[in-house]
Design an enzyme around this catalytic site. Structure first.
Site, short mmCIF file in Angstrom:
data_model
loop_
_atom_site.label_atom_id
_atom_site.label_comp_id
_atom_site.label_asym_id
_atom_site.label_seq_id
_atom_site.Cartn_x
_atom_site.Cartn_y
_atom_site.Cartn_z
N ASP A 261 0.76 -1.20 -0.06
CA ASP A 261 0.06 0.10 0.21
C ASP A 261 0.84 1.25 0.05
O ASP A 261 1.19 1.87 0.91
CB ASP A 261 -0.88 0.05 1.23
CG ASP A 261 -2.14 1.15 1.29
OD1 ASP A 261 -2.23 1.68 0.16
OD2 ASP A 261 -2.72 1.26 2.24
N GLU B 58 -6.50 5.03 -8.96
CA GLU B 58 -7.79 5.55 -8.50
C GLU B 58 -8.31 6.83 -9.23
O GLU B 58 -7.61 7.59 -9.78
CB GLU B 58 -7.55 6.17 -7.07
CG GLU B 58 -8.74 6.44 -6.27
CD GLU B 58 -8.90 6.32 -4.84
OE1 GLU B 58 -9.56 6.69 -4.20
OE2 GLU B 58 -7.95 5.89 -4.41
N LYS C 143 -9.63 1.97 -8.94
CA LYS C 143 -10.16 2.36 -7.84
C LYS C 143 -11.49 3.50 -7.90
O LYS C 143 -11.13 4.20 -8.21
CB LYS C 143 -9.06 2.76 -6.77
CG LYS C 143 -8.28 1.66 -6.49
CD LYS C 143 -7.12 2.06 -5.59
CE LYS C 143 -7.43 2.32 -3.90
NZ LYS C 143 -6.54 2.63 -3.08
N THR D 158 -12.97 1.16 -3.07
CA THR D 158 -12.20 1.47 -1.73
C THR D 158 -13.11 2.38 -1.09
O THR D 158 -14.40 2.77 -1.14
CB THR D 158 -11.01 2.41 -2.20
OG1 THR D 158 -10.19 2.89 -1.18
CG2 THR D 158 -11.48 3.71 -3.05
N PHE E 160 -11.63 -0.69 4.99
CA PHE E 160 -10.70 0.16 5.75
C PHE E 160 -10.77 -0.52 7.25
O PHE E 160 -11.42 0.43 7.91
CB PHE E 160 -10.85 1.68 5.44
CG PHE E 160 -10.40 2.41 4.16
CD1 PHE E 160 -10.11 1.32 3.27
CD2 PHE E 160 -9.75 3.37 4.15
CE1 PHE E 160 -9.69 1.76 1.79
CE2 PHE E 160 -9.39 4.09 2.94
CZ PHE E 160 -9.29 2.95 1.71
#
Length: 326
Positions: free
Chosen positions: A17, A99, A135, A159, A181
């Site tokens: 990440d 993203e 994303k 996400t 998350f």
């Protein structure tokens, strides 16, 4: 004895990440994920100046004569995440997640157009769509955009996911992957209750465990990638999850720690659980979202945070462009 990282890799796909290419080279994950905050942080580092400057020079050409620095910067930022993504794909054997602009999170058609623009850039570079995940935020509009994109062979990673209703909607939309998350859920509960949580009692761990079991119980093909960890204890509690995306600092800690790592999440065990299936439509989604204060708060906070990171990145690019033009 094997390290925790080595044992984790035997039961879970480990993803980095980060936008920090040096960290990716060090830990050699299967896949890598990025987000606007990570790209902004990487772009500010001197060692990646060549990537940033190359994107800016190309954007200057593409924008044409007469374009202002701000206009060129806005064009450049759309290509910067892909530039980092292409570099990352030279290192990892699997996929990179790139993203869509977080400011489009409630704009279904805008999200689709942005996703197609990202994929077109990877296509132009000769990179297979199987190596890219788009994303999108887990708003209803983001999920619906992903559903349409998946039908066109564009794989999506949903996400900013905090609630079971978001996870079910994603699975029903047949998206490739979701990123619940963990750490951000923990943050909210600690602030809301004033309590400390550890191990299996961690609310973020509980949330991902519930989602994983629900998916496996009902044979959904969407896979679960736990994200946003605050400590390795959370990671240990989710050993066996399909994927876990982990920041370099925690990867290093896992790599330096020995001990037994039991498998905590198991698809076969999930099949035996008594879980009620929840039919999902927009009305149900909206009702469940309104009732889940944590998911409602953290989704909007996440969108706002990523949007701010993009604004900051555009400012950084504009400043860098003015320096290049001197």
């Amino acid at each position: 004895m094997a390290t925790l990282l080595e044992q984790l890799r035997s039961m879970t796909t480990v993803v980095a990440d980060t936008g920090d290419i040096n960290s990716i080279e060090k830990f050699k994950p299967q896949d890598s994920t990025t987000n606007p905050s990570l790209i902004a942080a990487a772009a500010a580092q001197p060692e990646y100046a060549d990537i940033v400057d190359g994107v800016l020079r190309q954007a200057r050409i593409d924008a044409g004569t007469g374009a202002t620095d701000d206009e060129v910067a806005k064009l450049a930022f759309k290509s910067l995440a892909v530039a980092f993504g292409k570099k990352i794909l030279e290192i990892v054997p699997g996929r990179v997640s790139t993203e869509v602009d977080a400011r489009l999170s409630f704009d279904e058609e805008g999200s689709i157009a942005a996703a197609k623009d990202i994929i077109a850039q990877y296509d132009k570079a000769g990179i297979s769509r199987d190596r890219v995940l788009i994303k999108l935020a887990s708003t209803w509009e983001g999920i619906k955009a992903a559903e349409k994109l998946e039908l066109e062979g564009i794989h999506c990673n949903l996400t900013l996911l905090f609630g079971l209703h978001q996870a079910i909607a994603c699975a029903e939309a047949k998206v490739t992957l979701i990123s619940p998350f963990v750490g951000r859920i923990l943050d909210w509960y600690k602030k809301d209750t004033g309590k400390e949580y550890t191990g299996a009692e961690d609310p973020g761990v509980k949330s991902v465990t519930t989602i994983f079991n629900y998916y496996k119980k009902f044979d959904y093909k969407t896979v679960v990638m736990g994200a946003s960890f605050r400590n390795i204890g959370e990671i240990e509690e989710l050993a066996g999850c399909d994927l876990l995306t982990i920041a370099p600092k925690l990867l290093a800690e896992l790599d330096a720690t020995e001990g037994e790592l039991p498998k905590k999440l198991d698809a076969a065990h999930a099949k035996t659980l008594d879980i009620q299936k929840i039919p999902m439509d927009k009305a149900t989604f909206d009702a469940m979202h309104a009732e889940d204060r944590m998911a409602k708060d953290k989704l909007q906070e996440g969108i706002d945070g990523f949007s701010k990171a993009l604004v900051d990145l555009e400012k950084l690019l504009s400043k860098r462009l003015s320096e290049l033009d001197k």
